[in-house]
Motif scaffolding. Structure first.
Motif, PDB file in Angstrom:
ATOM      1  N   ASP A 213      -1.411   1.408   1.840  1.00  0.00           N
ATOM      2  CA  ASP A 213       0.043   1.386   2.007  1.00  0.00           C
ATOM      3  C   ASP A 213       0.419   2.123   3.289  1.00  0.00           C
ATOM      4  OD1 ASP A 213      -0.030   0.175  -0.442  1.00  0.00           O
ATOM      5  OD2 ASP A 213       0.654   1.935  -1.568  1.00  0.00           O
ATOM      6  N   SER A 240       7.264  -8.442  -3.140  1.00  0.00           N
ATOM      7  CA  SER A 240       7.946  -7.606  -4.134  1.00  0.00           C
ATOM      8  C   SER A 240       7.634  -6.123  -3.985  1.00  0.00           C
ATOM      9  CB  SER A 240       7.553  -8.063  -5.544  1.00  0.00           C
ATOM     10  OG  SER A 240       6.141  -7.968  -5.719  1.00  0.00           O
ATOM     11  N   ASN A 241       6.773  -5.766  -3.038  1.00  0.00           N
ATOM     12  CA  ASN A 241       6.351  -4.367  -2.925  1.00  0.00           C
ATOM     13  C   ASN A 241       7.150  -3.561  -1.900  1.00  0.00           C
ATOM     14  OD1 ASN A 241       4.298  -4.710  -4.838  1.00  0.00           O
ATOM     15  ND2 ASN A 241       2.855  -5.440  -3.279  1.00  0.00           N
ATOM     16  N   ARG A 243       9.725  -1.334  -0.004  1.00  0.00           N
ATOM     17  CA  ARG A 243      10.685  -0.288  -0.352  1.00  0.00           C
ATOM     18  C   ARG A 243      11.327   0.226   0.941  1.00  0.00           C
ATOM     19  NH1 ARG A 243       9.669  -2.439  -4.319  1.00  0.00           N
ATOM     20  NH2 ARG A 243       9.080  -1.591  -6.372  1.00  0.00           N
ATOM     21  N   LYS A 273       7.359   5.002  -2.465  1.00  0.00           N
ATOM     22  CA  LYS A 273       6.845   3.924  -3.307  1.00  0.00           C
ATOM     23  C   LYS A 273       7.482   3.938  -4.689  1.00  0.00           C
ATOM     24  CE  LYS A 273       2.537   1.597  -4.510  1.00  0.00           C
ATOM     25  NZ  LYS A 273       1.069   1.559  -4.284  1.00  0.00           N
ATOM     26  N   ASP A 278      14.211  -1.202  -3.484  1.00  0.00           N
ATOM     27  CA  ASP A 278      13.561  -2.501  -3.297  1.00  0.00           C
ATOM     28  C   ASP A 278      14.536  -3.471  -2.631  1.00  0.00           C
ATOM     29  OD1 ASP A 278      15.116  -3.955  -5.184  1.00  0.00           O
ATOM     30  OD2 ASP A 278      13.758  -3.454  -6.809  1.00  0.00           O
ATOM     31  N   SER A 306       3.228  -2.673   1.479  1.00  0.00           N
ATOM     32  CA  SER A 306       2.120  -2.519   0.533  1.00  0.00           C
ATOM     33  C   SER A 306       1.600  -3.883   0.096  1.00  0.00           C
ATOM     34  CB  SER A 306       2.594  -1.725  -0.694  1.00  0.00           C
ATOM     35  OG  SER A 306       1.572  -1.614  -1.657  1.00  0.00           O
ATOM     36  N   ASN A 308      -1.414  -5.573  -2.666  1.00  0.00           N
ATOM     37  CA  ASN A 308      -2.361  -5.299  -3.747  1.00  0.00           C
ATOM     38  C   ASN A 308      -3.637  -6.117  -3.608  1.00  0.00           C
ATOM     39  OD1 ASN A 308      -0.583  -3.476  -5.030  1.00  0.00           O
ATOM     40  ND2 ASN A 308       0.528  -5.197  -5.958  1.00  0.00           N
ATOM     41  N   ASP A 312      -1.709 -11.494  -1.180  1.00  0.00           N
ATOM     42  CA  ASP A 312      -0.296 -11.103  -1.186  1.00  0.00           C
ATOM     43  C   ASP A 312       0.357 -11.426   0.158  1.00  0.00           C
ATOM     44  OD1 ASP A 312      -0.517 -10.167  -3.727  1.00  0.00           O
ATOM     45  OD2 ASP A 312      -0.530  -8.036  -3.197  1.00  0.00           O
ATOM     46  N   GLU A 314       3.456 -10.056   2.071  1.00  0.00           N
ATOM     47  CA  GLU A 314       4.466  -8.998   2.114  1.00  0.00           C
ATOM     48  C   GLU A 314       4.915  -8.837   3.569  1.00  0.00           C
ATOM     49  OE1 GLU A 314       5.691  -7.132  -0.401  1.00  0.00           O
ATOM     50  OE2 GLU A 314       4.407  -7.911  -2.016  1.00  0.00           O
TER      51      GLU A 314
END
Length: 361
Positions: A213, A240-241, A243, A273, A278, A306, A308, A312, A314
């Motif tokens: 991250d 969705s990660n 912030r 985090k 969000d 971030s 996962n 992903d 992002e």
């Protein structure tokens, strides 16, 4: 005539310092210097001049009261010469051509030698303007603190491909070469793939991996001095990660949004985090809360990026602002008001429109 000069009287007399000899006579420059040094009357010696208090960067003005020329400081020329303007303001007046709004102003003049009167009218700023504050192009990377694991390419995202140049360690047998490079696996969450390639004469090892991250932190503020009202900020992106946290004091402190109020937050990976805003909440914050935050007329953002897994997606594409602009004062046209000197002690301005005004007189 002097024996040093040969003059023809029907022509101008010119002293050419390149042709005269200073050992046999004065040069033209010497003559001028002597005239200035020995002139009979200097400016300050004239009867109608009083420059006893002269200083650097002053100007000369004539005083009819003293009947003398005198000096005043340049920055005070308006007051000293009676040229300074005065101003009054009126808010929310109602006037028209048939029924002008009357403003009575006390004055004091003997001969009506007065400065020109002008009226300023307040004009609302542009409404519902949408401005892109960041498009996250490569050229904008310098607006953020540098990070080798974050990429800018008209979107901002974590970098997942890392190239390592290998070193030639020597031959193995007659047809093989040994190459070496060191990869610190601990800097990645996981390594998905490793591929070898050749770039010219260089052997390259490309690692596809999920980075840890990262915090993308703006290195400067966005100036909001032109904004009267913030309608909203809007982030466009994927994932969705993401912030977000916000600073309005140059990055000294940071804030997050909790239900119906702003809260202080530490700019640490863990806090952002778990407590950062969000994207869906960020885009839903309404005008009231943004304007409460905008007292300092500046803002900066920090983002948590971030992933996962390597699959992903992002990223952030744009940060947009919709706002109403600051109003401005414009000079009213002369047919929109009348100026009447009722007497030498009263000025009357008849305003033929409605709104907020300033009168300079």
């Amino acid at each position: 005539m002097s024996e040093f000069f040969n003059v023809t009287l029907n022509k101008d007399v010119v002293l050419d310092d390149t042709a005269t000899n200073s050992s046999t006579g004065w040069t033209g420059k010497h003559i001028l210097d002597e005239i200035i040094a020995h002139r009979v009357t200097k400016f300050e010696g004239l009867d109608d001049v009083n420059v006893a208090n002269k200083q650097d960067k002053q100007v000369v003005v004539y005083s009819a009261d003293e009947k003398k020329f005198t000096t005043v400081d340049l920055q005070n020329i308006g007051d000293a010469a009676g040229l300074s303007l005065k101003q009054i303001s009126k808010m929310g007046i109602v006037g028209s051509v048939s029924a002008p709004y009357e403003v009575d102003i006390p004055i004091n003049t003997v001969d009506f030698k007065v400065p020109r009167v002008n009226v300023l009218q307040f004009q609302q700023g542009d409404q519902n303007v949408i401005k892109t504050l960041n498009s996250f192009s490569n050229s904008e990377s310098s607006d953020f603190q540098p990070d080798d694991m974050i990429a800018f390419d008209n979107t901002v995202h974590l970098k997942t491909s890392y190239d390592y140049q290998m070193k030639d360690e020597g031959s193995i047998g007659s047809n093989n070469e040994e190459y070496f490079c060191e990869i610190d696996k601990s800097i990645f969450k996981e390594i998905d793939d490793i591929e070898e390639s050749v770039d010219g004469v260089s052997e390259i090892l490309t690692v596809t991996a999920v980075p840890p991250d990262r915090l993308l932190i703006a290195s400067g503020d966005k100036d909001l001095s032109y904004v009267q009202n913030i309608d909203y900020f809007k982030l466009t992106g994927t994932g969705s990660n993401l912030r977000v946290v916000i600073s309005v004091d140059g990055g000294t402190t940071w804030k997050t949004f909790n239900t119906d109020h702003w809260e202080d937050i530490s700019l640490t990976m863990n806090d952002v985090k778990t407590k950062g805003i969000d994207m869906s909440i960020f885009n839903a914050i309404n005008s009231t809360y943004w304007n409460l935050l905008n007292a300092n007329k500046k803002i900066r953002f920090a983002y948590l990026l971030s992933m996962n897994s390597i699959s992903d997606t992002e990223s952030i594409d744009n940060l947009d602002l919709q706002y109403d602009g600051q109003g401005k004062w414009i000079q009213a046209k002369e047919d929109m008001y009348d100026v009447v000197y009722v007497s030498n002690t009263q000025l009357q301005v008849l305003v033929k429109f409605s709104g907020d005004i300033k009168i300079n007189y």
